[in-house]
Design a protein around this motif. Structure first.
Motif, PDB file in Angstrom:
ATOM      1  N   ALA A  59       0.816  -1.219   0.000  1.00 22.64           N
ATOM      2  CA  ALA A  59       0.000   0.000   0.000  1.00 22.64           C
ATOM      3  C   ALA A  59       0.851   1.272   0.000  1.00 22.64           C
ATOM      4  O   ALA A  59       0.344   2.365  -0.277  1.00 22.64           O
ATOM      5  CB  ALA A  59      -0.937   0.007   1.199  1.00 22.64           C
ATOM      6  N   VAL A  60       2.149   1.143   0.318  1.00 20.15           N
ATOM      7  CA  VAL A  60       3.036   2.312   0.347  1.00 20.15           C
ATOM      8  C   VAL A  60       3.097   2.955  -1.037  1.00 20.15           C
ATOM      9  O   VAL A  60       3.296   2.275  -2.049  1.00 20.15           O
ATOM     10  CB  VAL A  60       4.448   1.905   0.830  1.00 20.15           C
ATOM     11  N   HIS A  61       2.915   4.262  -1.079  1.00 22.32           N
ATOM     12  CA  HIS A  61       2.876   5.084  -2.301  1.00 22.32           C
ATOM     13  C   HIS A  61       1.679   4.755  -3.194  1.00 22.32           C
ATOM     14  O   HIS A  61       1.597   5.260  -4.323  1.00 22.32           O
ATOM     15  CB  HIS A  61       4.183   4.966  -3.105  1.00 22.32           C
ATOM     16  N   GLN A  62       0.771   3.913  -2.700  1.00 25.33           N
ATOM     17  CA  GLN A  62      -0.447   3.599  -3.459  1.00 25.33           C
ATOM     18  C   GLN A  62      -1.689   4.164  -2.765  1.00 25.33           C
ATOM     19  O   GLN A  62      -2.618   4.628  -3.422  1.00 25.33           O
ATOM     20  CB  GLN A  62      -0.601   2.069  -3.618  1.00 25.33           C
ATOM     21  N   THR A  63      -1.704   4.116  -1.447  1.00 23.93           N
ATOM     22  CA  THR A  63      -2.862   4.606  -0.692  1.00 23.93           C
ATOM     23  C   THR A  63      -2.777   6.119  -0.500  1.00 23.93           C
ATOM     24  O   THR A  63      -1.739   6.648  -0.073  1.00 23.93           O
ATOM     25  CB  THR A  63      -2.929   3.921   0.686  1.00 23.93           C
ATOM     26  N   THR A  64      -3.871   6.789  -0.831  1.00 21.92           N
ATOM     27  CA  THR A  64      -3.946   8.240  -0.638  1.00 21.92           C
ATOM     28  C   THR A  64      -5.278   8.599   0.002  1.00 21.92           C
ATOM     29  O   THR A  64      -6.278   7.897  -0.151  1.00 21.92           O
ATOM     30  CB  THR A  64      -3.804   9.005  -1.965  1.00 21.92           C
ATOM     31  N   LEU A  65      -5.270   9.703   0.717  1.00 22.98           N
ATOM     32  CA  LEU A  65      -6.472  10.238   1.357  1.00 22.98           C
ATOM     33  C   LEU A  65      -6.535  11.738   1.105  1.00 22.98           C
ATOM     34  O   LEU A  65      -5.494  12.419   1.109  1.00 22.98           O
ATOM     35  CB  LEU A  65      -6.437   9.987   2.875  1.00 22.98           C
ATOM     36  N   GLY A  66      -7.721  12.232   0.890  1.00 25.40           N
ATOM     37  CA  GLY A  66      -7.865  13.676   0.748  1.00 25.40           C
ATOM     38  C   GLY A  66      -7.686  14.348   2.097  1.00 25.40           C
ATOM     39  O   GLY A  66      -7.906  13.747   3.158  1.00 25.40           O
ATOM     40  N   ARG A  67      -7.277  15.612   2.078  1.00 27.39           N
ATOM     41  CA  ARG A  67      -7.127  16.352   3.335  1.00 27.39           C
ATOM     42  C   ARG A  67      -8.522  16.539   3.938  1.00 27.39           C
ATOM     43  O   ARG A  67      -9.370  17.217   3.379  1.00 27.39           O
ATOM     44  CB  ARG A  67      -6.463  17.704   3.087  1.00 27.39           C
ATOM     45  N   GLY A  68      -8.769  15.902   5.071  1.00 28.91           N
ATOM     46  CA  GLY A  68     -10.104  15.903   5.657  1.00 28.91           C
ATOM     47  C   GLY A  68     -10.798  14.570   5.489  1.00 28.91           C
ATOM     48  O   GLY A  68     -11.847  14.325   6.094  1.00 28.91           O
ATOM     49  N   GLU A  69     -10.225  13.674   4.675  1.00 27.84           N
ATOM     50  CA  GLU A  69     -10.818  12.353   4.452  1.00 27.84           C
ATOM     51  C   GLU A  69     -10.260  11.354   5.449  1.00 27.84           C
ATOM     52  O   GLU A  69      -9.045  11.228   5.612  1.00 27.84           O
ATOM     53  CB  GLU A  69     -10.529  11.877   3.024  1.00 27.84           C
ATOM     54  N   GLY A  70     -11.140  10.599   6.080  1.00 25.44           N
ATOM     55  CA  GLY A  70     -10.705   9.578   7.020  1.00 25.44           C
ATOM     56  C   GLY A  70     -10.111  10.179   8.276  1.00 25.44           C
ATOM     57  O   GLY A  70     -10.034  11.401   8.452  1.00 25.44           O
ATOM     58  N   LEU A  71      -9.656   9.321   9.165  1.00 23.36           N
ATOM     59  CA  LEU A  71      -9.069   9.787  10.421  1.00 23.36           C
ATOM     60  C   LEU A  71      -7.748  10.521  10.180  1.00 23.36           C
ATOM     61  O   LEU A  71      -7.451  11.520  10.843  1.00 23.36           O
ATOM     62  CB  LEU A  71      -8.847   8.589  11.354  1.00 23.36           C
ATOM     63  N   VAL A  72      -6.983  10.023   9.239  1.00 18.30           N
ATOM     64  CA  VAL A  72      -5.707  10.671   8.912  1.00 18.30           C
ATOM     65  C   VAL A  72      -5.954  12.072   8.351  1.00 18.30           C
ATOM     66  O   VAL A  72      -5.289  13.044   8.734  1.00 18.30           O
ATOM     67  CB  VAL A  72      -4.904   9.813   7.914  1.00 18.30           C
ATOM     68  N   GLY A  73      -6.935  12.175   7.454  1.00 18.26           N
ATOM     69  CA  GLY A  73      -7.267  13.483   6.890  1.00 18.26           C
ATOM     70  C   GLY A  73      -7.800  14.436   7.933  1.00 18.26           C
ATOM     71  O   GLY A  73      -7.558  15.654   7.875  1.00 18.26           O
ATOM     72  N   LEU A  74      -8.528  13.899   8.923  1.00 23.13           N
ATOM     73  CA  LEU A  74      -9.055  14.722  10.009  1.00 23.13           C
ATOM     74  C   LEU A  74      -7.930  15.309  10.848  1.00 23.13           C
ATOM     75  O   LEU A  74      -7.956  16.492  11.226  1.00 23.13           O
ATOM     76  CB  LEU A  74      -9.987  13.874  10.882  1.00 23.13           C
ATOM     77  N   VAL A  75      -6.922  14.506  11.128  1.00 14.82           N
ATOM     78  CA  VAL A  75      -5.760  14.990  11.884  1.00 14.82           C
ATOM     79  C   VAL A  75      -5.041  16.100  11.105  1.00 14.82           C
ATOM     80  O   VAL A  75      -4.640  17.126  11.668  1.00 14.82           O
ATOM     81  CB  VAL A  75      -4.786  13.831  12.185  1.00 14.82           C
ATOM     82  N   ALA A  76      -4.893  15.890   9.797  1.00 17.83           N
ATOM     83  CA  ALA A  76      -4.191  16.877   8.967  1.00 17.83           C
ATOM     84  C   ALA A  76      -4.938  18.208   8.918  1.00 17.83           C
ATOM     85  O   ALA A  76      -4.333  19.278   9.019  1.00 17.83           O
ATOM     86  CB  ALA A  76      -3.996  16.325   7.555  1.00 17.83           C
ATOM     87  N   SER A  77      -6.255  18.165   8.746  1.00 15.56           N
ATOM     88  CA  SER A  77      -7.030  19.397   8.599  1.00 15.56           C
ATOM     89  C   SER A  77      -7.159  20.139   9.921  1.00 15.56           C
ATOM     90  O   SER A  77      -7.153  21.376   9.953  1.00 15.56           O
ATOM     91  CB  SER A  77      -8.420  19.092   8.030  1.00 15.56           C
ATOM     92  N   ALA A  78      -7.286  19.390  11.039  1.00 18.04           N
ATOM     93  CA  ALA A  78      -7.430  20.030  12.348  1.00 18.04           C
ATOM     94  C   ALA A  78      -6.086  20.420  12.960  1.00 18.04           C
ATOM     95  O   ALA A  78      -6.025  21.275  13.837  1.00 18.04           O
ATOM     96  CB  ALA A  78      -8.174  19.104  13.310  1.00 18.04           C
ATOM     97  N   ALA A  87     -11.481   2.909  16.245  1.00 15.62           N
ATOM     98  CA  ALA A  87     -11.354   3.704  15.026  1.00 15.62           C
ATOM     99  C   ALA A  87     -12.462   3.405  14.017  1.00 15.62           C
ATOM    100  O   ALA A  87     -13.007   4.304  13.378  1.00 15.62           O
ATOM    101  CB  ALA A  87      -9.990   3.465  14.388  1.00 15.62           C
ATOM    102  N   GLN A  88     -12.841   2.122  13.873  1.00 17.37           N
ATOM    103  CA  GLN A  88     -13.766   1.746  12.796  1.00 17.37           C
ATOM    104  C   GLN A  88     -15.173   2.294  13.002  1.00 17.37           C
ATOM    105  O   GLN A  88     -15.935   2.444  12.048  1.00 17.37           O
ATOM    106  CB  GLN A  88     -13.796   0.223  12.668  1.00 17.37           C
ATOM    107  N   ASN A  89     -15.523   2.613  14.234  1.00 14.26           N
ATOM    108  CA  ASN A  89     -16.847   3.160  14.495  1.00 14.26           C
ATOM    109  C   ASN A  89     -16.861   4.685  14.568  1.00 14.26           C
ATOM    110  O   ASN A  89     -17.893   5.280  14.865  1.00 14.26           O
ATOM    111  CB  ASN A  89     -17.417   2.573  15.795  1.00 14.26           C
ATOM    112  N   HIS A  90     -15.716   5.285  14.315  1.00  9.89           N
ATOM    113  CA  HIS A  90     -15.669   6.755  14.270  1.00  9.89           C
ATOM    114  C   HIS A  90     -16.311   7.224  12.965  1.00  9.89           C
ATOM    115  O   HIS A  90     -16.076   6.626  11.900  1.00  9.89           O
ATOM    116  CB  HIS A  90     -14.216   7.248  14.345  1.00  9.89           C
TER     117      HIS A  90
END
Length: 742
Positions: A59-78, A87-90
């Motif tokens: 998945a390295v260099h293949q998986t991407t998330l938009g800024r604000g998408e998913g938990l990772v995107g939430l951390v980035a935007s906030a 995590a799965q029920n968030h």
């Protein structure tokens, strides 16, 4: 121990990908986490998985998330940590099947921050439902700081796909307020470098670092106490309130506690200050309350002061500068700009300055392309970044793409060719096609301005701002130093006229060695001639220095901000007293003495005939006259564009002035921005003005225009404006834009 191991990995001669792969393994082992992943923010706004321990390596260099998408995107935007046990029920959870992360429940993500900007996200996960402790959150944030330095260094660019490079290298374009004409292509030099070398992040001796931090905080508090106790600080008022708030921040226990905790996590004292301020900046930049955002500058300044104490580094220029340096600063004193090597300095970007600020005046005098009021530019730029500064439009390009660089390079070449054409006009007179001569003089105020008299072919110096010598000096210039400067100016001008303006200080022009008074509206306050007449010692000393420097020559002196005829009478009395003193002691006097007034205050429009009886010439300060006529502060971006200098009201005022001056047989010069703009200069010439004083870079374009026009065309267009037909403005603009070099 983790930080030390990380430093060892960073120093290994391996690829950037290998470093990242080893780092996530180290973090996972130290945190007893089954997963550790690093996501990097790309130039296109996507978060890309760059390294992982525990998730599917495919998945390295293949998986991407938009800024604000998913938990990772939430951390980035906030830009704040996220610590959850399921995590799965968030509601923000985003399922990416290729990662295989569905079996992991607990999630801790922290933003990878640098100077408050998000560069990526660092995540650890476990299968068990658990909430990570505060110590674990703090440790991961500290580790993220090391990754931030790695990303900022540009190492990861080598493993990125074209168009998907880390966001820290993304091109940025912003538009601010143009301060000084010109185009500069070069590399960023930070006035107050904030970055720390990676090897200085990790403490060798934590106890020693805590002691260093505590000692430096104590020194900081003492400095602020001394600052508040100075005689020049008013005992009450807004200025005092700001300094008191500043001191309050320095004594905030929470601020100091967070820095100490960062040191105890293994950082050096300097890195701890950086870490805490980066976290604070990230939160405050996302605040909607304007008051909170304004306090960000206070905290930045406080952190910078503390870093200077820790490193033993004072304010000042960097030791090494690239040949094409572009200085980036939040704010700076005019004297600080003069400390830099002017042979290498091409441009200036400064957050806190306006078109009439002191540092702007110096930048113009040095011919440095300058732009201001681009919010947070200091945090968006790294030392060495490629920059383009367009001082004409206010555009700034950070890390510009190749096509933008090429476009501006072509623009610079075109500008250079045009300047070469203007240079050919240097020795040719500024005479219109129908035979009217216009005197083009230049504005100056420093020794660096003097060669421009010869280089531009100017008719003289129409405005020499004597206060600049006082503004750039750390102490009050002695009479001998003043005399030396004034004699140098007269020598450089030769037989060409020089008009010296006496000190225009006070108000917003604060001299560090003179006690100042806090005023609600400094532009209309105790400044210029008002200051000189109320405290005549300074004015008398200056007049005496001017008279001695001009021995045997013609001396032209004008007084700024005259608001009533009696003020010019008082000023003349001071001059006569000084001449009598010099005569008594056998000093040679100027062969001829000419005294004038700056017409900047609208009240003089109703005393013109009386004024002209008391002066030998007048000079119109168009900048101040226009702002006072419209009651609109030209330094305030909210109102600066709410008036038109080529309006019927202003054209009628200028016509009244020139008609009265011509009737009295007294010369009238226009200084200021209006005279430097082609359409504005055309309007003034059409009204009857034959003396203009402008910045050195404006003389060539104006001379080219003058040699290509007929006075009658300008007269007809401006008279339409005077009569209320504003279409004349369009005609003036069309004439100015159609000029051909001749």
């Amino acid at each position: 121990m983790l930080l030390r191991r990380l430093r060892e990995v960073m120093a290994e001669p391996v690829t950037a990908q290998d470093k990242l792969d080893r780092i996530v393994v180290l973090i996972a082992a130290n945190m007893v986490a089954e997963v550790c992943s690093t996501y990097v923010l790309r130039v296109d706004g996507e978060l890309e998985l760059y390294a992982t321990e525990g998730l599917n390596p495919q998945a390295v260099h293949q998986t991407t998330l938009g800024r604000g998408e998913g938990l990772v995107g939430l951390v980035a935007s906030a830009a704040e940590p996220l610590n959850i046990s399921d995590a799965q029920n968030h509601p923000a959870f985003s399922y990416k099947p290729e990662t295989g992360e569905e079996i992991y429940h607990s999630f801790l993500g922290v933003p990878i921050l640098r100077a408050g900007n998000t560069l990526g996200v660092l995540v650890v996960q476990n299968k068990a439902h658990r909430t990570y402790s505060e110590e674990e959150v703090e440790a991961l944030q500290t580790t993220a700081m090391v990754l931030a330095e790695m990303i900022a260094s540009g190492e990861l660019t080598s493993i990125a796909r074209p168009g998907a490079e880390p966001a820290v290298t993304r091109p940025l374009h912003a538009t601010g307020v143009p301060l000084a004409e010109g185009i500069a292509l070069g590399y960023a030099v930070l006035h107050e470098p904030r970055t720390l070398a990676t090897e200085n992040l990790i403490a060798e001796d934590v106890t020693k670092e805590v002691a260093r931090l505590d000692e430096s905080v104590d020194k900081l508090r003492v400095q602020l106490d001394e600052l508040l106790s100075q005689d020049g600080v008013a005992p009450a008022g807004e200025h005092r309130d700001v300094l008191e708030a500043f001191r309050m921040f320095a004594h905030d226990r929470g601020w100091v506690r967070r820095m100490r905790e960062a040191v105890l996590q293994g950082l050096t004292a300097e890195a701890a200050v950086e870490r805490v301020q980066s976290d604070t900046r990230a939160r405050m930049l996302r605040a909607t309350d304007p008051y909170i955002r304004e306090r960000l500058h206070d905290l930045d300044d406080l952190a910078n002061r503390l870093l200077r104490i820790l490193t033993g580094r004072e304010h000042g220029p960097v030791a090494e500068m690239p040949d094409n340096a572009i200085l980036v600063a939040r704010s700076m004193a005019p004297a600080a700009l003069l400390d830099y090597d002017r042979t290498k300095l091409r441009g200036l970007i400064i957050e806190e300055a306006g078109p009439t600020s002191h540092v702007t005046i110096i930048a113009r005098a040095l011919g440095i392309a300058s732009v201001a009021q681009i919010q947070n530019i200091v945090s968006m730029v790294e030392a060495g970044d490629a920059l383009i500064v367009d001082g004409g439009t206010g555009d700034v390009h950070v890390r510009p793409p190749v096509d933008v660089q090429k476009s501006y390079a072509d623009k610079v070449k075109l500008r250079a060719r045009r300047q070469a054409q203007y240079q050919k006009l240097r020795d040719k007179p500024a005479i219109t096609k129908d035979g009217t001569t216009i005197s083009l003089m230049l504005n100056g105020g420093l020794l660096v301005d003097l060669p421009y008299v010869e280089e531009t072919g100017a008719s003289g110096i129409g405005l020499f701002r004597t206060e600049l010598q006082f503004m750039v000096s750390p102490t009050l210039p002695r009479a001998g130093e003043q005399e030396e400067l004034y004699r140098s100016v007269l020598d450089a001008a030769g037989d060409k006229p020089v008009i010296f303006r006496t000190l225009d200080i006070g108000g917003d022009k604060v001299l560090p060695y003179l006690r100042t008074v806090e005023e609600e509206n400094p532009a209309l306050g105790w400044r210029a001639i008002r200051f000189g007449l109320d405290r005549p010692g300074l004015l008398r000393s200056q007049v005496r220095a001017l008279a001695r420097a001009a021995a045997g020559r013609t001396l032209r002196v004008m007084f700024p901000m005259i608001a009533a005829v009696n003020e010019i009478e008082e000023a003349r009395t001071i001059v006569e007293r000084e001449l009598t003193h010099l005569r008594k002691w056998g000093h040679q006097l100027p062969e001829r003495m000419m005294l004038g007034a700056m017409l900047e205050v609208p009240s003089l429009l109703f005393e013109l005939d009386e004024l002209l009886k008391h002066v030998d010439f007048i000079s119109i300060g168009s900048n101040d006259l226009i702002q006072f006529m419209y009651a609109a502060d030209r330094g305030n971006s909210r109102v600066a564009d709410r008036f038109d200098p080529i309006s019927p009201a202003m054209m009628r005022a200028f016509k009244l002035i020139i008609d009265s001056a011509n009737k009295a047989g007294k010369p009238a010069t226009v200084c200021g921005e209006l005279a430097a703009r082609p359409a504005g200069a055309l309007a003034l010439i059409g009204l009857g003005f034959r003396h203009l004083s402008v910045s050195p870079v404006s003389i060539g374009p104006l001379k080219a225009m003058i040699r290509d026009i007929n006075i009658k065309d300008a007269e007809a267009a401006v008279m339409r404006i005077v009569e209320g037909d504003e279409s004349g403005r369009d005609t003036l603009t069309q004439i100015a834009e159609s000029i051909k070099l001749s």
